[in-house]
Scaffold this active site. Sequence first.
Site, PDB file in Angstrom:
ATOM      1  N   ASP A 177     -11.674   6.266   0.545  1.00 23.29           N
ATOM      2  CA  ASP A 177     -12.554   5.246  -0.046  1.00 23.29           C
ATOM      3  C   ASP A 177     -13.533   5.855  -1.046  1.00 23.29           C
ATOM      4  OD1 ASP A 177     -11.750   2.955   1.572  1.00 23.29           O
ATOM      5  OD2 ASP A 177     -12.778   3.920   3.242  1.00 23.29           O
TER       6      ASP A 177
ATOM      7  N   THR B  20      -8.844  -4.839   1.013  1.00 24.88           N
ATOM      8  CA  THR B  20      -7.646  -5.614   1.375  1.00 24.88           C
ATOM      9  C   THR B  20      -7.923  -7.101   1.519  1.00 24.88           C
ATOM     10  OG1 THR B  20      -6.690  -3.757   2.542  1.00 24.88           O
ATOM     11  CG2 THR B  20      -5.911  -5.900   3.190  1.00 24.88           C
TER      12      THR B  20
ATOM     13  N   ASP C  98      -6.418   5.714  -2.292  1.00 25.08           N
ATOM     14  CA  ASP C  98      -6.547   4.423  -1.604  1.00 25.08           C
ATOM     15  C   ASP C  98      -5.802   3.413  -2.466  1.00 25.08           C
ATOM     16  OD1 ASP C  98      -7.121   2.175  -0.190  1.00 25.08           O
ATOM     17  OD2 ASP C  98      -9.258   2.548  -0.012  1.00 25.08           O
TER      18      ASP C  98
ATOM     19  N   ILE D 100      -4.890   0.101  -2.375  1.00 28.20           N
ATOM     20  CA  ILE D 100      -5.599  -1.144  -2.721  1.00 28.20           C
ATOM     21  C   ILE D 100      -6.796  -1.244  -1.788  1.00 28.20           C
ATOM     22  CG2 ILE D 100      -5.485  -3.643  -3.048  1.00 28.20           C
ATOM     23  CD1 ILE D 100      -2.428  -3.433  -3.188  1.00 28.20           C
ATOM     24  N   ASP D 101      -7.963  -0.823  -2.288  1.00 35.19           N
ATOM     25  CA  ASP D 101      -9.194  -0.916  -1.503  1.00 35.19           C
ATOM     26  C   ASP D 101      -9.653  -2.382  -1.492  1.00 35.19           C
ATOM     27  OD1 ASP D 101     -11.320   0.332  -0.047  1.00 35.19           O
ATOM     28  OD2 ASP D 101     -12.619   0.082  -1.784  1.00 35.19           O
TER      29      ASP D 101
ATOM     30  N   GLU E  43      -4.032   6.738   2.740  1.00 27.30           N
ATOM     31  CA  GLU E  43      -4.483   6.012   3.928  1.00 27.30           C
ATOM     32  C   GLU E  43      -3.318   5.716   4.870  1.00 27.30           C
ATOM     33  OE1 GLU E  43      -6.704   1.752   4.863  1.00 27.30           O
ATOM     34  OE2 GLU E  43      -6.194   2.273   2.811  1.00 27.30           O
TER      35      GLU E  43
ATOM     36  N   ASP F  90       0.827  -1.214   0.000  1.00 30.24           N
ATOM     37  CA  ASP F  90       0.000   0.000   0.000  1.00 30.24           C
ATOM     38  C   ASP F  90       0.857   1.258   0.000  1.00 30.24           C
ATOM     39  OD1 ASP F  90      -2.557  -0.949  -0.111  1.00 30.24           O
ATOM     40  OD2 ASP F  90      -2.950  -0.842   2.029  1.00 30.24           O
TER      41      ASP F  90
END
Length: 377
Positions: A301, A158, A153, A155-156, A79, A54
């Site tokens: 997000d 996870t 974000d 990698i939304d 994030e 991330d």
Amino acid sequence: MADLLRLLLRVAEKAANVARVCRQEAPLFQLLVQEKTGDDKNKKFVQDFKTLADVVIQEMIRHDVGAQFPEMAGFIHGEESNKFENGLGESVVITVCGTEEETAKLLASVLDGDNTAASLLARAIHQDPVTIQAHTDGLTVPLSPSELGIWIDPIDATSQYIEGREEVLQEGHLSPSGLHCALVLIGVYLRSTGEPVMGVINQPFNYKDPAGGGWRGKHFWGVSYGGVNACSESRPKDGPGGCLSVVLSSSEKQVVKEALTSLCGPDKLMYASGAGFKILCVIQGLADVYVLSEGSTFKWDSCAPHALLRALGGGVLDLAKCLRSGSGAQDQQTELTYHQPYTECKGADRWANHGGLVAYRDCSQLHSVTAALKGKL
């Protein structure tokens, strides 16, 4: 703005490539799944490999955007913190260096000397992606980069990314979970008002080549400001007979599930993973509305998909404010904004969407949903 959009499409594809490499390359994949199952759970570098992926993506986007638009450098938010602690307890700040070798050396210091994994990751970071074809040339928006900020974000969704279940996506059908729920989200907002004006979504695992050519991604983009509304997606046609469909999280409150079942029937109430993916379902017309009553999502997000929905005539609202307002409708007060933290909260919670949210394409459908929920929450 067309230049910025083209850059964001390119860096989102680079990010998607990093996400794919982490699953395709055995030394990286081992670190990814070890986090979940291995004996080394207490070892910070192993436990945090997904966080490292991330951070790497986030810092890569920050680096590339800051290089082309230096006036945005202080307003690129994500994030994750880019400070890491390795297995020796040493603190390392993750940045993208000038060369692949320097980046690999830095990553190796976080990965406790795992040079193979560090080199693979560094190669993906410094690799230029294929050119993204997007018809953005005629796009003129009267905004300068110095007026804008970015939410990333990396990698939304996870859990779906790590679990890695592969689904074959069918046109017009909502697949509730799997690798396709993992998205790279880059949202651009106006610093003065917080309104989302541009969004890029990359779905790294959209299609798997049956001939063994690996995964291919898909990208989506939208711009909405003043009189300009442009989107890679067409506005979906309404379903037969005006039936309303709603997507929720499976952990949604029972009272919300019951109220919406009464409104649209059990067949039209659907569940899916990932906040970004659920809003993408609304963008694509796989669902009409997404409702979340909890304050469990964050600005990173919702910013990117929010911009796409605005470009299609919809939006993302604060559910609690919506239900409090007399009309339960969309207005300046209820739309989510992205520029101001909740000062009474600490850490990530300063940027939470505390009132829950409702994402919609059509105002009449929004009214039906808020009317069904009024007095229930």
